[in-house]
Each structure stands twice: as structure tokens, then as C-alpha cells.
Motif scaffolding. Structure first.
Motif, short mmCIF file in Angstrom:
data_model
loop_
_atom_site.label_atom_id
_atom_site.label_comp_id
_atom_site.label_asym_id
_atom_site.label_seq_id
_atom_site.Cartn_x
_atom_site.Cartn_y
_atom_site.Cartn_z
N VAL A 116 -40.12 -18.88 24.15
CA VAL A 116 -41.47 -18.33 24.23
C VAL A 116 -41.45 -16.85 24.62
CG1 VAL A 116 -43.63 -18.41 25.55
CG2 VAL A 116 -42.68 -20.50 24.61
N ASP A 117 -40.62 -16.51 25.60
CA ASP A 117 -40.59 -15.13 26.07
C ASP A 117 -40.13 -14.18 24.96
OD1 ASP A 117 -40.91 -15.11 29.30
OD2 ASP A 117 -39.98 -16.96 28.59
N GLU A 132 -52.25 -14.01 26.56
CA GLU A 132 -51.69 -14.54 27.80
C GLU A 132 -50.18 -14.40 27.74
OE1 GLU A 132 -52.88 -18.61 28.37
OE2 GLU A 132 -55.01 -18.13 28.19
N GLU A 133 -49.62 -13.73 28.72
CA GLU A 133 -48.17 -13.59 28.83
C GLU A 133 -47.54 -14.96 29.09
OE1 GLU A 133 -46.26 -10.93 28.33
OE2 GLU A 133 -47.94 -9.58 27.96
N PRO A 134 -46.25 -15.12 28.80
CA PRO A 134 -45.59 -16.41 29.06
C PRO A 134 -45.69 -16.83 30.53
CG PRO A 134 -44.22 -15.03 27.67
CD PRO A 134 -45.35 -14.16 28.14
N SER A 135 -45.96 -18.12 30.71
CA SER A 135 -46.01 -18.69 32.06
C SER A 135 -45.68 -20.17 31.98
CB SER A 135 -47.40 -18.49 32.69
OG SER A 135 -48.38 -19.19 31.96
N ARG A 191 -51.07 -20.50 20.13
CA ARG A 191 -50.37 -20.85 21.38
C ARG A 191 -48.91 -21.09 21.04
NH1 ARG A 191 -51.79 -20.35 26.49
NH2 ARG A 191 -53.81 -21.31 26.12
N ARG A 222 -43.46 -24.04 28.93
CA ARG A 222 -43.68 -22.60 29.05
C ARG A 222 -44.53 -22.21 27.86
NH1 ARG A 222 -42.57 -18.69 32.26
NH2 ARG A 222 -42.06 -16.59 31.54
N VAL A 224 -51.17 -9.90 22.53
CA VAL A 224 -50.78 -10.96 23.45
C VAL A 224 -51.96 -11.16 24.40
CG1 VAL A 224 -49.18 -11.67 25.28
CG2 VAL A 224 -48.33 -10.42 23.28
N SER A 260 -47.46 -19.22 25.97
CA SER A 260 -48.14 -17.93 25.90
C SER A 260 -49.23 -18.07 24.84
CB SER A 260 -47.17 -16.80 25.54
OG SER A 260 -46.71 -16.92 24.20
N THR A 309 -42.80 -13.99 22.07
CA THR A 309 -43.98 -13.24 22.53
C THR A 309 -43.68 -11.75 22.59
OG1 THR A 309 -44.71 -15.16 23.82
CG2 THR A 309 -45.70 -13.04 24.37
#
Length: 127
Positions: A76-77, A92-95, A115, A102, A90, A104, A80
Motif C-alpha cells: 500500500v505504501d 488518505e495516507e496509508p494507515s 481504496r 493497511r 491521495v 489508503s 500510494t
């Protein structure tokens, strides 16, 4: 009864859509119509799923359109970051989520919310 579903995202600019879904997310074009020249329709293989892109004058999406596409990716990171570097929004940043993934949130060039998710290893304990 329904046997399967095949989502088609209507887009006003096929090349911009392909830059996002094919180039940005890594989906593979498995069919295009017409076979030569500018495509009016494309089928994309996205892992074990397929999604269609259909050229439609005046197609709009964006917030409030009532659609969210979800793609599981291997990182995901990295995906993204790659999309952001290519100029895509973007949201929502990855979380890490409470449900063990995980995630984003990004948008395609036309505002369709996308998503991105990947399982977290190990998943959180269930209560």
C-alpha cells in the motif's frame, strides 16, 4: 440469480484512465475495442478480478457519486507513493486499520474514490 459481476467505470478520457489503472495500479489490458486506434472500451485484469473502462462523454464521478473501488495491492505504501508522484490525489495516507489491513484512499483522474488495501501480518486479535 447473479452469477458474477463486472464493474465498468465510465470515464471521459480513456488515456488518463489507463495511466491510473494500468500504469499506476499495474492492471493489465486484456481486451480493448476497437483493437486499433483510440480505445472506446477496455477490460483490465486486476489480480484475480476484472474491471472495465468505458469512454463516455460527460462521465463524472467524484465525492458523493456513490461508488468506491477497492484494490488489494502488494504494498500500500509503495503504490500510494507512486500514484502521488505521478500526480494523482491521495485523500488518505496509508494507515493500519482496526480490522487488520493497511489502507489508503486515492482518486482516479475523474474523482472516483479508490481504496488500496493489504493484509497486516499478523492480523489483530479478535475480541
Amino acid at each position: 440469480m447473479i452469477e458474477s459481476a463486472f464493474p465498468i467505470v465510465e470515464v471521459p478520457d480513456m488515456e488518463a484512465a489507463l495511466r491510473f489503472y494500468r500504469d499506476g495500479l499495474g492492471a493489465t489490458v486484456t481486451y480493448r475495442y476497437p483493437p486499433e486506434g483510440e480505445p472506446l472500451f477496455a477490460t483490465l485484469q486486476a489480480g484475480s478480478s476484472q474491471v472495465g473502462l468505458g469512454l463516455a462523454d460527460g462521465a463524472t464521478a467524484g465525492e458523493g457519486a456513490g461508488i468506491l473501488l477497492w484494490f488489494y495491492v502488494d504494498d500500500v505504501d509503495a503504490v500510494t507513493t507512486s500514484l502521488a508522484e505521478a500526480g494523482f490525489l491521495v485523500v488518505e495516507e496509508p494507515s493500519d486499520s482496526d480490522w487488520g489491513e493497511r489502507v489508503s484512499l486515492v482518486t482516479d483522474p475523474f474523482g472516483t474514490r479508490v481504496r488500496l488495501g493489504q493484509p497486516i501480518a499478523p492480523p489483530p486479535d479478535e475480541e
